[in-house]
Scaffold this motif. Structure first.
Motif, PDB file in Angstrom:
ATOM      1  N   SER A 125      24.663  21.709  46.048  1.00  0.00           N
ATOM      2  CA  SER A 125      24.554  22.728  44.993  1.00  0.00           C
ATOM      3  C   SER A 125      24.421  24.097  45.640  1.00  0.00           C
TER       4      SER A 125
ATOM      5  N   THR B 158      22.529  30.293  41.255  1.00  0.00           N
ATOM      6  CA  THR B 158      23.326  30.237  40.011  1.00  0.00           C
ATOM      7  C   THR B 158      22.700  31.120  38.935  1.00  0.00           C
TER       8      THR B 158
ATOM      9  N   GLU C 114      28.166  27.548  45.321  1.00  0.00           N
ATOM     10  CA  GLU C 114      28.327  26.291  46.054  1.00  0.00           C
ATOM     11  C   GLU C 114      29.140  26.499  47.340  1.00  0.00           C
TER      12      GLU C 114
ATOM     13  N   ARG D 119      25.584  23.127  33.812  1.00  0.00           N
ATOM     14  CA  ARG D 119      24.389  23.181  34.649  1.00  0.00           C
ATOM     15  C   ARG D 119      24.008  21.775  35.119  1.00  0.00           C
ATOM     16  N   GLY D 120      23.633  21.699  36.375  1.00  0.00           N
ATOM     17  CA  GLY D 120      23.277  20.394  36.942  1.00  0.00           C
ATOM     18  C   GLY D 120      24.493  19.549  37.289  1.00  0.00           C
TER      19      GLY D 120
ATOM     20  N   SER E 147      26.460  19.285  39.801  1.00  0.00           N
ATOM     21  CA  SER E 147      26.700  18.718  41.138  1.00  0.00           C
ATOM     22  C   SER E 147      26.359  17.235  41.185  1.00  0.00           C
TER      23      SER E 147
END
Ligand code: ADP
Ligand code: ASP
Ligand code: MG
Length: 401
Positions: free
Chosen positions: A41, A47, A74, A150-151, A153
């Protein structure tokens, strides 16, 4: 010996020291003879910081440009981790999402993975290189950069594990496993040795961000051997699998979601087809609706309330305003000072005591319930946002000792 996919979240790669720590975890597994694919991430709060930068310029930026911006986070991490692994003397290459073959649909900001062309990764693995892949990003069919939400990865990692038929997918994070509630908020939370895909999916969807819900959905579909563990401490984590060893616990976890808004359409005509009209218009705009409540009719009118994710609040309000004007409703109200708190556990529908215990815990703390919804595996209540953490604690304490 086999293929191992590891994923490291933002805290795990936040600075040079943490990156060297990750490099050691990865190379230790490589030294055992495994082929290593590592998803990372963006570092720390990168982010969020990028989102703030965008908001300073334009409060409603184009979704395409947001993806262009957010995907850079990233890219920083993959190159730095590759440098760290190189410093330890191991062969390594970093790849962006598109270099790694991630193709998605065009839903910027919440794109879904359509396919992963794995040839490039396999070529690098054949040369015994450790492959570092940027999580959260892909390319749509117009060659535009997309992000997975979001989240996301976690989902990149599970997708790679599925497509490469990896022997193991390890999600390294800043807690040492999945707990019965957020361990940062609930001191008595217990670590689970195992949890089923279904329970984990429900917990993730209801707000436990330790795993992204789409990643769990995909892990279940492709039966990925999934494990959540800490990058900061060396100890066993939580295994997520189809069938978990039965612990003597009906409730597996308590989760909260503060990204909720309640919308009420007041005084709509009490005639057939009215609810259909509202919810068909919402669905036509791709707005997911969660809890729905309709009042008993009075004087030929009724009220319809429902919850949506805060991201969809403005779009849902627009739909309801149009409905109000065309159908002659009295008013549209919105409250985003609410949170959804849920208990999750397989088979709770056949245990009526669960709802009673949950509502009793809230009553004892004088917390008012605004809406309720139940399913076979969960009970959710809508309450005041300011009481959310307290509610999670008292509900957790009522079930898990
Ligand atoms: P990463 O950056 O590694 O992806 P996240 O911040 O997305 O990490 O997820 C890890 C966080 O999830 C933990 O720090 C913890 O506060 C939170 N969390 C919420 N619910 C749970 C739970 N039931 N079990 C473990 N962690 C949880
Ligand atoms: N960097 C992205 C985020 O903060 C994706 C991720 O961390 O999984 O949401
Ligand atoms: Mg995460």
């Amino acid at each position: 010996m086999g293929i191992v996919v590891q994923k490291f979240g933002g805290t795990s790669v936040a600075n040079a020291e943490r990156l060297m720590n990750v490099a050691r975890i990865v190379t230790d597994k490589y030294k055992e003879g495994n082929s290593m694919v590592v998803v990372v991430s963006a570092q720390g709060d990168t982010t969020d910081d990028l989102i703030d930068k965008a908001m300073e310029i334009n409060e409603r930026p184009s979704k395409r440009e947001m993806d262009m911006l957010l995907s850079t986070g990233e890219q920083i991490s993959i190159s730095l981790l590759a440098m760290a692994i190189d410093k330890l003397g191991f062969p390594v290459i970093s790849l962006t999402g598109w270099q790694a073959g991630f193709l998605t649909n065009s839903a910027h900001g919440q794109a879904r993975i359509r396919n992963v062309h794995k040839e490039r990764i396999e070529k690098e693995l054949d040369q015994r290189k450790i492959v570092i892949v940027a999580g959260f990003q892909g390319l749509n069919r117009y060659d535009d950069i997309t992000t997975l939400g979001r989240g996301g990865s976690d989902t990149s990692a599970v997708a790679l594990a599925a497509i490469l038929r990896a022997d193991l997918c390890q999600i390294y994070t800043d807690v040492d496993g999945v707990y019965t509630a957020d361990p940062r908020k609930v001191p008595g939370a217990r670590k689970l040795k195992e949890i089923t895909f279904d329970e984990m999916l429900e917990l993730a969807t209801l707000g436990a961000q330790v795993l992204n819900n789409r990643s769990v959905e995909m892990a279940k579909k492709y039966n990925v051997n999934l494990e959540v563990l800490s990058s900061l401490e060396k100890k066993p984590g939580t295994v997520v699998k189809e069938v978990a060893k039965v612990e003597k616990m009906l409730v597996k976890g308590v989760a909260k979601d503060c990204n909720v808004a309640r919308i009420s359409v007041m005084g709509v005509p009490d005639t057939p087809g009215v609810a259909y009209k509202i919810f068909a218009s919402l669905s036509a705009k791709n707005i997911d609706v969660d809890i729905i409540l309709q009042s008993i009719g009075r004087e030929n009118t009724k009220d319809i309330s429902f919850t949506v994710n805060s991201n969809n609040k403005d779009a849902a309000l627009e739909v309801c305003e149009v409905f109000k004007d065309t159908m002659g409703a009295m008013a549209v109200l919105c409250d985003d000072n609410v949170a959804k708190v849920s208990v999750v556990g397989a088979g709770m529908q056949s245990h009526p005591g669960v709802a009673a215990t949950m509502f009793g815990a809230l009553a004892d703390s004088n917390i008012n319930i605004r809406m309720i919804s139940t399913s076979e595996i969960k009970i959710s209540v809508l309450i005041d946002k300011t009481k959310a953490d307290q509610a999670v604690r008292v509900i957790h304490d009522a079930f898990i000792h």
